[in-house]
Design a protein around this motif. Structure first.
Motif, PDB file in Angstrom:
ATOM      1  N   GLU A  38      14.899  -2.925   5.420  1.00  0.00           N
ATOM      2  CA  GLU A  38      13.349  -2.661   5.317  1.00  0.00           C
ATOM      3  C   GLU A  38      13.347  -0.915   4.645  1.00  0.00           C
ATOM      4  N   ALA A  39      14.272  -0.231   4.827  1.00  0.00           N
ATOM      5  CA  ALA A  39      14.409   1.005   3.948  1.00  0.00           C
ATOM      6  C   ALA A  39      14.494   0.788   2.364  1.00  0.00           C
ATOM      7  N   GLU A  40      15.081  -0.274   2.038  1.00  0.00           N
ATOM      8  CA  GLU A  40      15.245  -0.634   0.622  1.00  0.00           C
ATOM      9  C   GLU A  40      13.949  -1.310  -0.006  1.00  0.00           C
ATOM     10  N   ARG A  41      12.949  -1.460   0.909  1.00  0.00           N
ATOM     11  CA  ARG A  41      11.736  -1.827   0.305  1.00  0.00           C
ATOM     12  C   ARG A  41      10.892  -0.660  -0.283  1.00  0.00           C
ATOM     13  N   CYS A  42      11.498   0.478   0.345  1.00  0.00           N
ATOM     14  CA  CYS A  42      10.718   1.528  -0.137  1.00  0.00           C
ATOM     15  C   CYS A  42      10.892   1.867  -1.796  1.00  0.00           C
ATOM     16  N   LEU A  43       9.710   2.491  -2.494  1.00  0.00           N
ATOM     17  CA  LEU A  43      10.045   2.620  -3.834  1.00  0.00           C
ATOM     18  C   LEU A  43      10.298   4.258  -4.128  1.00  0.00           C
ATOM     19  N   TYR A  44      10.180   4.930  -2.892  1.00  0.00           N
ATOM     20  CA  TYR A  44      10.525   6.405  -3.050  1.00  0.00           C
ATOM     21  C   TYR A  44       9.700   7.072  -4.100  1.00  0.00           C
ATOM     22  N   CYS A  45       8.560   7.078  -3.804  1.00  0.00           N
ATOM     23  CA  CYS A  45       7.288   7.150  -4.774  1.00  0.00           C
ATOM     24  C   CYS A  45       7.423   8.786  -4.972  1.00  0.00           C
ATOM     25  N   PHE A  46       7.204   9.243  -6.112  1.00  0.00           N
ATOM     26  CA  PHE A  46       7.011  10.714  -6.497  1.00  0.00           C
ATOM     27  C   PHE A  46       5.509  11.118  -6.053  1.00  0.00           C
ATOM     28  N   ASP A  47       5.394  12.188  -5.495  1.00  0.00           N
ATOM     29  CA  ASP A  47       4.137  12.569  -4.758  1.00  0.00           C
ATOM     30  C   ASP A  47       3.504  11.389  -3.832  1.00  0.00           C
ATOM     31  N   ALA A  48       4.397  10.950  -3.264  1.00  0.00           N
ATOM     32  CA  ALA A  48       4.176   9.958  -2.261  1.00  0.00           C
ATOM     33  C   ALA A  48       2.895  10.114  -1.311  1.00  0.00           C
ATOM     34  N   PRO A  49       2.066   9.068  -1.417  1.00  0.00           N
ATOM     35  CA  PRO A  49       0.691   9.169  -0.629  1.00  0.00           C
ATOM     36  C   PRO A  49       1.094   9.009   0.683  1.00  0.00           C
ATOM     37  N   CYS A  50       2.148   8.492   1.316  1.00  0.00           N
ATOM     38  CA  CYS A  50       2.596   8.264   2.688  1.00  0.00           C
ATOM     39  C   CYS A  50       2.848   9.521   3.241  1.00  0.00           C
ATOM     40  N   ALA A  51       3.342  10.548   2.632  1.00  0.00           N
ATOM     41  CA  ALA A  51       3.906  12.055   3.113  1.00  0.00           C
ATOM     42  C   ALA A  51       2.357  12.594   3.197  1.00  0.00           C
ATOM     43  N   THR A  52       1.853  12.668   2.157  1.00  0.00           N
ATOM     44  CA  THR A  52       0.181  13.435   2.214  1.00  0.00           C
ATOM     45  C   THR A  52      -0.312  12.860   3.424  1.00  0.00           C
ATOM     46  N   ALA A  53      -0.401  11.573   3.736  1.00  0.00           N
ATOM     47  CA  ALA A  53      -1.295  11.004   4.857  1.00  0.00           C
ATOM     48  C   ALA A  53      -0.651  11.394   6.231  1.00  0.00           C
ATOM     49  N   CYS A  54       0.443  12.003   6.219  1.00  0.00           N
ATOM     50  CA  CYS A  54       1.057  12.425   7.512  1.00  0.00           C
ATOM     51  C   CYS A  54       0.586  13.553   7.958  1.00  0.00           C
ATOM     52  N   THR A  95       0.283   4.470  12.518  1.00  0.00           N
ATOM     53  CA  THR A  95       0.602   4.448  10.983  1.00  0.00           C
ATOM     54  C   THR A  95      -0.053   3.477  10.287  1.00  0.00           C
ATOM     55  N   GLU A  96      -1.034   2.457  10.889  1.00  0.00           N
ATOM     56  CA  GLU A  96      -1.438   1.734  10.113  1.00  0.00           C
ATOM     57  C   GLU A  96      -2.950   2.299   9.587  1.00  0.00           C
ATOM     58  N   ASN A  97      -3.215   3.286  10.197  1.00  0.00           N
ATOM     59  CA  ASN A  97      -4.453   4.029   9.686  1.00  0.00           C
ATOM     60  C   ASN A  97      -3.785   5.223   8.660  1.00  0.00           C
ATOM     61  N   LEU A  98      -2.459   5.635   8.902  1.00  0.00           N
ATOM     62  CA  LEU A  98      -2.287   7.014   8.330  1.00  0.00           C
ATOM     63  C   LEU A  98      -1.046   6.403   7.102  1.00  0.00           C
ATOM     64  N   CYS A  99       0.038   6.783   7.232  1.00  0.00           N
ATOM     65  CA  CYS A  99       0.997   6.559   6.267  1.00  0.00           C
ATOM     66  C   CYS A  99       1.245   5.224   5.665  1.00  0.00           C
ATOM     67  N   GLU A 100       1.258   4.353   6.617  1.00  0.00           N
ATOM     68  CA  GLU A 100       1.388   2.787   6.298  1.00  0.00           C
ATOM     69  C   GLU A 100       0.064   2.428   5.470  1.00  0.00           C
ATOM     70  N   ALA A 101      -1.117   2.811   5.839  1.00  0.00           N
ATOM     71  CA  ALA A 101      -2.230   2.315   5.125  1.00  0.00           C
ATOM     72  C   ALA A 101      -2.300   2.883   3.599  1.00  0.00           C
ATOM     73  N   VAL A 102      -1.278   3.628   3.248  1.00  0.00           N
ATOM     74  CA  VAL A 102      -1.499   4.298   1.715  1.00  0.00           C
ATOM     75  C   VAL A 102      -0.264   3.865   1.136  1.00  0.00           C
ATOM     76  N   CYS A 103       0.655   3.123   1.805  1.00  0.00           N
ATOM     77  CA  CYS A 103       1.889   2.507   1.134  1.00  0.00           C
ATOM     78  C   CYS A 103       1.452   1.830   0.027  1.00  0.00           C
ATOM     79  N   VAL A 104       2.209   2.028  -1.274  1.00  0.00           N
ATOM     80  CA  VAL A 104       1.901   1.321  -2.479  1.00  0.00           C
ATOM     81  C   VAL A 104       2.215  -0.309  -2.235  1.00  0.00           C
ATOM     82  N   ARG A 105       3.167  -0.593  -1.200  1.00  0.00           N
ATOM     83  CA  ARG A 105       3.638  -1.854  -0.869  1.00  0.00           C
ATOM     84  C   ARG A 105       2.546  -2.815  -0.657  1.00  0.00           C
ATOM     85  N   ASN A 106       1.439  -2.173  -0.106  1.00  0.00           N
ATOM     86  CA  ASN A 106       0.082  -2.918   0.295  1.00  0.00           C
ATOM     87  C   ASN A 106      -0.268  -3.438  -0.775  1.00  0.00           C
TER      88      ASN A 106
END
Length: 450
Positions: A38-54, A95-106
């Motif tokens: 699951e960790a390897e699915r992360c794209l490690y985004c710069f200015d990651a929206p998930c961090a901002t949403a937390c 998380t479905e309303n916060l960090c995971e809601a803005v994950c680019v994998r969506n």
């Protein structure tokens, strides 16, 4: 001769082994192999929206990258630096309303990275390791801070202050610390007494004293705290529930959902906990879902969750609503309680609802009514501060809660507030943690100012 129909409320509706099965962990932790994939699915985004949403601004890409690199301890440290209650938040945060809601994998795969489950994996691994304590206290400052409330906000505040070298005394009305984490969440979200395990980890930092069974009942108590301590943080949550304001509300069998959940959480044997055969839960939030689902899990045959507005207005997330329906809870919308009907003997027999519609921006009755039979009615329509001491002490209130600035400082010098008792919040565990953290940093700055 009485003509009342006795309510069907009893314990032991299930075989003993069934209780443990039904109340098992709702989302078992990931295995190490699952976490790595699951960790390897992360794209490690710069200015990651998930961090901002937390709300606690966890560096999500960083902690996930550490899992992928095999540095689980470092991953947990990244999480807990921002959120000292990261283990509980990983279990209960929407998380479905916060960090995971803005994950680019969506957008790429129609499925976000399982951030919450990865967070739990890392924190659980640390807490169960031989050396779970990763923080040390700064040199003692000689300052002592009082914290009222041992819930998420109070515990987070105490931990951050202790790390900075201050001593902290935490007062709480309950016999056990944890607040809603201990008394207000569904058992299947926090099995194996995790709330207390997390508190034990938090207290291991040192410098924090707990004083249970202490209630704020007079303005003199509040004034003494202000005088006797170098600063005061109020994080006592919300102590009372709103009333429905309908006839029959005081009948036997009508209960507050939060009290029902607390009794269930503190029960050592769920087979002894009575539950109605027919349960009606009034409300549309996560407390309503927790009460409804747990009633069903205890063996209730019919459970109805009723909300006065449309499905788009429910504060319970779509995932929570689906969870309720998956467990056999029937959801009703656009129904407002009009009367709780007596069975003829002082106990609830049914609830009469008035159908609502939205007309010109206002709820209007349609004239149609619905009756739902019930042995038990659980009210989950929100909570309120319910402590007159706060207003009488001179604290400014806003919409019935304590008004503060962005870091939680109130209008009274030396007094901060956070969590559900603070005005303008989202009533989320993760936000309460952030309130406690930001107030602790502000208190530290004030106490160490030249």
């Amino acid at each position: 001769m009485s003509t009342s129909t006795p309510p069907d409320i009893r314990a032991g509706r299930l075989a003993d082994a069934e209780y443990a099965k039904r109340f098992a962990d709702a989302a078992p932790r990931l295995t190490s192999s699952q976490a790595l994939l699951e960790a390897e699915r992360c794209l490690y985004c710069f200015d990651a929206p998930c961090a901002t949403a937390c709300p606690t601004e966890i560096d999500v890409p960083s902690f996930i990258k550490r899992i992928a690199d095999g540095n689980v301890r470092g991953s947990a440290r990244t999480i807990l630096e921002s959120n000292p209650l990261g283990g509980m938040c990983a279990r209960v945060c929407p998380t479905e309303n916060l960090c995971e809601a803005v994950c680019v994998r969506n957008t790429q795969e129609d499925r976000p990275v399982a951030i919450g489950r990865l967070q739990r994996y890392a924190v659980d691994a640390l807490m169960e390791s031989d050396k779970p304590q990763i923080f040390t206290r700064a040199p003692a400052t000689g300052k002592t801070v009082a914290v009222v409330g041992a819930g998420p906000a109070g515990l987070a505040c105490a931990h951050v202050l202790a790390r900075h070298g201050h001593n902290v005394v935490v007062f709480d009305a309950r016999p056990k610390p944890g607040g809603l984490n201990e008394y207000g969440l569904a058992s299947y979200k926090t099995p194996d007494d995790f709330a207390q395990a997390e508190v034990k980890w938090l207290l291991a930092i040192g410098g924090i004293e707990l004083r249970p069974n202490w209630k704020l009942e007079t303005t003199a108590q509040l004034e003494a705290l202000r005088q006797d301590y170098d600063a005061l943080f109020l994080g006592m949550g919300l102590s009372s529930t709103h009333r429905l304001g309908v006839p029959g509300e005081d009948l036997d069998g009508v209960q507050d959902a939060v009290d029902f959940i607390a009794r269930l959480r503190q029960s050592s044997d769920l087979s002894t906990l009575p539950v109605g055969r027919r349960v009606v839960v009034i409300g549309g939030g996560m407390t309503a879902v927790d009460a409804a689902v747990q009633s069903k899990l205890l063996g209730a045959e019919e459970v109805h969750m009723v909300y006065r507005r449309g499905p788009e207005h429910l504060s319970a997330s779509a995932t929570e609503q689906e969870w309720a329906q998956t467990h056999g809870v029937v959801l009703h919308h656009w129904l407002a309680p009009a009367e709780i009907i007596d069975n003829g003997g002082g106990h609830v027999a049914a609830v009469r609802f008035a159908e609502q519609t939205m007309a010109q921006g206002k709820l209007q009755p349609t004239g149609r009514e619905v009756r739902l039979d019930a042995d038990v009615v659980l009210k989950a329509i929100g909570q309120q501060l319910g402590n007159p001491v706060l207003a009488h002490s001179g604290l400014t209130l806003q919409d019935g809660r304590i008004a503060t600035d962005v870091v939680g400082q109130t209008n009274l010098p030396g007094v901060w507030a956070g969590g559900d008792c603070r005005a303008g919040g989202l009533d989320l565990t993760v936000e309460a943690v952030e309130h406690g953290k930001q107030s602790a940093l502000a208190i530290h700055a004030r106490l160490t100012a030249a």
